[in-house]
Enzyme design. Structure first.
Site, PDB file in Angstrom:
ATOM      1  N   LYS A   1     -61.101  67.650  59.351  1.00 44.07           N
ATOM      2  CA  LYS A   1     -61.347  67.042  60.670  1.00 44.07           C
ATOM      3  C   LYS A   1     -61.085  65.534  60.647  1.00 44.07           C
ATOM      4  O   LYS A   1     -60.459  65.001  61.556  1.00 44.07           O
ATOM      5  CB  LYS A   1     -62.790  67.299  61.140  1.00 44.07           C
ATOM      6  CG  LYS A   1     -63.168  68.762  61.275  1.00 44.07           C
ATOM      7  CD  LYS A   1     -64.568  68.931  61.849  1.00 44.07           C
ATOM      8  CE  LYS A   1     -65.673  68.338  61.014  1.00 44.07           C
ATOM      9  NZ  LYS A   1     -65.964  69.070  59.756  1.00 44.07           N
TER      10      LYS A   1
ATOM     11  N   ARG B   1     -63.173  65.863  46.387  1.00 39.38           N
ATOM     12  CA  ARG B   1     -63.368  64.654  47.178  1.00 39.38           C
ATOM     13  C   ARG B   1     -64.397  63.718  46.541  1.00 39.38           C
ATOM     14  O   ARG B   1     -64.230  62.508  46.496  1.00 39.38           O
ATOM     15  CB  ARG B   1     -63.802  65.044  48.601  1.00 39.38           C
ATOM     16  CG  ARG B   1     -63.866  63.900  49.568  1.00 39.38           C
ATOM     17  CD  ARG B   1     -64.020  64.403  50.991  1.00 39.38           C
ATOM     18  NE  ARG B   1     -65.352  64.937  51.250  1.00 39.38           N
ATOM     19  CZ  ARG B   1     -65.749  65.367  52.443  1.00 39.38           C
ATOM     20  NH1 ARG B   1     -64.907  65.382  53.455  1.00 39.38           N
ATOM     21  NH2 ARG B   1     -66.968  65.812  52.609  1.00 39.38           N
TER      22      ARG B   1
ATOM     23  N   ARG C   1     -74.409  72.905  52.937  1.00 36.39           N
ATOM     24  CA  ARG C   1     -73.651  72.536  54.138  1.00 36.39           C
ATOM     25  C   ARG C   1     -72.834  73.700  54.656  1.00 36.39           C
ATOM     26  O   ARG C   1     -72.702  73.889  55.862  1.00 36.39           O
ATOM     27  CB  ARG C   1     -72.764  71.326  53.843  1.00 36.39           C
ATOM     28  CG  ARG C   1     -73.560  70.031  53.917  1.00 36.39           C
ATOM     29  CD  ARG C   1     -73.001  68.924  53.090  1.00 36.39           C
ATOM     30  NE  ARG C   1     -71.669  68.543  53.476  1.00 36.39           N
ATOM     31  CZ  ARG C   1     -70.785  68.003  52.630  1.00 36.39           C
ATOM     32  NH1 ARG C   1     -71.094  67.814  51.373  1.00 36.39           N
ATOM     33  NH2 ARG C   1     -69.612  67.652  53.058  1.00 36.39           N
TER      34      ARG C   1
ATOM     35  N   ARG D   1     -67.537  62.733  47.413  1.00 42.78           N
ATOM     36  CA  ARG D   1     -68.465  61.861  48.142  1.00 42.78           C
ATOM     37  C   ARG D   1     -69.862  62.147  47.595  1.00 42.78           C
ATOM     38  O   ARG D   1     -70.075  63.180  46.965  1.00 42.78           O
ATOM     39  CB  ARG D   1     -68.375  62.221  49.638  1.00 42.78           C
ATOM     40  CG  ARG D   1     -68.693  61.087  50.571  1.00 42.78           C
ATOM     41  CD  ARG D   1     -68.336  61.450  51.997  1.00 42.78           C
ATOM     42  NE  ARG D   1     -69.172  62.536  52.511  1.00 42.78           N
ATOM     43  CZ  ARG D   1     -68.863  63.232  53.581  1.00 42.78           C
ATOM     44  NH1 ARG D   1     -67.768  62.978  54.257  1.00 42.78           N
ATOM     45  NH2 ARG D   1     -69.666  64.194  53.986  1.00 42.78           N
TER      46      ARG D   1
ATOM     47  N   ARG E   1     -72.630  70.257  66.384  1.00 44.61           N
ATOM     48  CA  ARG E   1     -72.753  71.081  65.195  1.00 44.61           C
ATOM     49  C   ARG E   1     -73.780  72.196  65.386  1.00 44.61           C
ATOM     50  O   ARG E   1     -74.098  72.906  64.438  1.00 44.61           O
ATOM     51  CB  ARG E   1     -73.249  70.183  64.059  1.00 44.61           C
ATOM     52  CG  ARG E   1     -72.276  69.982  62.910  1.00 44.61           C
ATOM     53  CD  ARG E   1     -72.936  68.962  61.983  1.00 44.61           C
ATOM     54  NE  ARG E   1     -72.374  68.949  60.670  1.00 44.61           N
ATOM     55  CZ  ARG E   1     -71.365  68.155  60.304  1.00 44.61           C
ATOM     56  NH1 ARG E   1     -70.762  67.388  61.177  1.00 44.61           N
ATOM     57  NH2 ARG E   1     -70.953  68.167  59.060  1.00 44.61           N
TER      58      ARG E   1
HETATM   59  P1  ADP Z   1     -68.615  67.137  56.509  1.00 48.28           P
HETATM   60  O1  ADP Z   1     -67.839  67.534  57.731  1.00 48.28           O
HETATM   61  O2  ADP Z   1     -67.780  67.047  55.280  1.00 48.28           O
HETATM   62  O3  ADP Z   1     -69.862  67.919  56.309  1.00 48.28           O
HETATM   63  P2  ADP Z   1     -69.690  64.847  57.903  1.00 48.28           P
HETATM   64  O4  ADP Z   1     -69.304  63.463  57.598  1.00 48.28           O
HETATM   65  O5  ADP Z   1     -69.255  65.399  59.203  1.00 48.28           O
HETATM   66  O6  ADP Z   1     -69.075  65.648  56.685  1.00 48.28           O
HETATM   67  O7  ADP Z   1     -71.261  65.037  57.805  1.00 48.28           O
HETATM   68  C1  ADP Z   1     -72.014  64.607  56.681  1.00 48.28           C
HETATM   69  C2  ADP Z   1     -73.504  64.848  56.914  1.00 48.28           C
HETATM   70  O8  ADP Z   1     -73.961  64.066  58.033  1.00 48.28           O
HETATM   71  C3  ADP Z   1     -73.885  66.287  57.274  1.00 48.28           C
HETATM   72  O9  ADP Z   1     -74.046  67.110  56.134  1.00 48.28           O
HETATM   73  C4  ADP Z   1     -75.188  66.061  58.059  1.00 48.28           C
HETATM   74  O10 ADP Z   1     -76.272  65.821  57.194  1.00 48.28           O
HETATM   75  C5  ADP Z   1     -74.919  64.773  58.817  1.00 48.28           C
HETATM   76  N1  ADP Z   1     -74.334  65.038  60.164  1.00 48.28           N
HETATM   77  C6  ADP Z   1     -73.072  64.760  60.573  1.00 48.28           C
HETATM   78  N2  ADP Z   1     -72.880  65.136  61.861  1.00 48.28           N
HETATM   79  C7  ADP Z   1     -74.056  65.679  62.269  1.00 48.28           C
HETATM   80  C8  ADP Z   1     -74.506  66.265  63.487  1.00 48.28           C
HETATM   81  N3  ADP Z   1     -73.700  66.392  64.557  1.00 48.28           N
HETATM   82  N4  ADP Z   1     -75.777  66.715  63.542  1.00 48.28           N
HETATM   83  C9  ADP Z   1     -76.605  66.603  62.497  1.00 48.28           C
HETATM   84  N5  ADP Z   1     -76.250  66.079  61.327  1.00 48.28           N
HETATM   85  C10 ADP Z   1     -74.990  65.611  61.195  1.00 48.28           C
END
Ligand code: ADP
Length: 186
Positions: free
Chosen positions: A14, A128, A141, A130, A89
């Site tokens: 994404k 990756r 996740r 991170r 999400r």
């Molecule tokens: P990825 O898509 O690789 O999981 P993101 O950067 O989108 O990485 O998200 C990292 C973390 O940030 C998630 O595991 C969650 O804890 C938090 N997060 C991101 N977006 C949301 C959201 N819309 N609602 C709740 N938590 C979120």
């Protein structure tokens, strides 16, 4: 003017594809993950509240995330459109987004679902590296994605907004598929 959501598992690409869409369509990427990581790095009150959930691979609470999105989407640069990456999400976030966009009179045009096999996802995330990309957090996740986020595919399909895109192959090839999927909305 492009107003879309990119939907996909962690590691589905994404962020990578959002950056290319920003260049192509000139609208900002709005990533809840990036906004949250920024808040954590700055040690804001919101960041401190979000950190534990992020480290565990759980969703950060709706009041934090929805409030943050509301603030971001009312900035002037989002007036002409946006690429939402990582939001919504869950069903409750999708509902909150719907309300916000109705209020702003800026309805979504499309939801692009980037589809990638689980096996490939795990490989990509392990590579990756991170801080939340360790094995246990990744497993969490992916579970959260299956339980809370995957149902949004059917939700947006029912609204006639869904575009399914195969998310494996090279980055340019996937981008071309996304552009093709958006041809009728942009
Ligand atoms: P990825 O898509 O690789 O999981 P993101 O950067 O989108 O990485 O998200 C990292 C973390 O940030 C998630 O595991 C969650 O804890 C938090 N997060 C991101 N977006 C949301 C959201 N819309 N609602 C709740 N938590 C979120």
């Amino acid at each position: 003017m492009l107003k879309i959501v990119l939907l996909g598992a962690p590691g589905s690409g994404k962020g990578t594809q959002s950056a290319k869409l920003v260049e192509r369509y000139g609208v900002p990427q709005v990533s809840t993950g990036d906004l949250l990581r920024h808040a954590v790095a700055e040690r804001t009150e919101l960041g401190l509240k979000a950190k534990a959930a992020m480290d565990a691979g759980e969703l950060v609470s709706d009041d934090i995330v929805v409030g943050m999105m509301r603030e971001r989407l009312t900035q002037p640069d989002a007036e002409n459109g946006f690429i939402l990456d990582g939001f919504p999400r869950s069903a409750s976030q999708a509902e909150a987004l719907d309300e916000m966009l109705t209020e702003l009179n800026r309805p979504l045009q499309a939801v692009v679902h980037l589809k990638v096999d689980n096996e490939e996802i795990v490989g990509r995330l392990m590579a990756r590296g991170r801080s939340d990309d360790n094995e246990e957090t990744i497993r969490n996740r992916l579970g959260v994605f299956e339980d809370q986020t995957a149902p949004l595919v059917a939700h947006y399909q029912a609204q006639g907004l869904l575009k399914q895109v195969h998310g494996q192959g090279d980055v340019e090839e996937i981008f071309a598929r996304i552009e093709a999927a958006l041809a009728d909305v942009s």
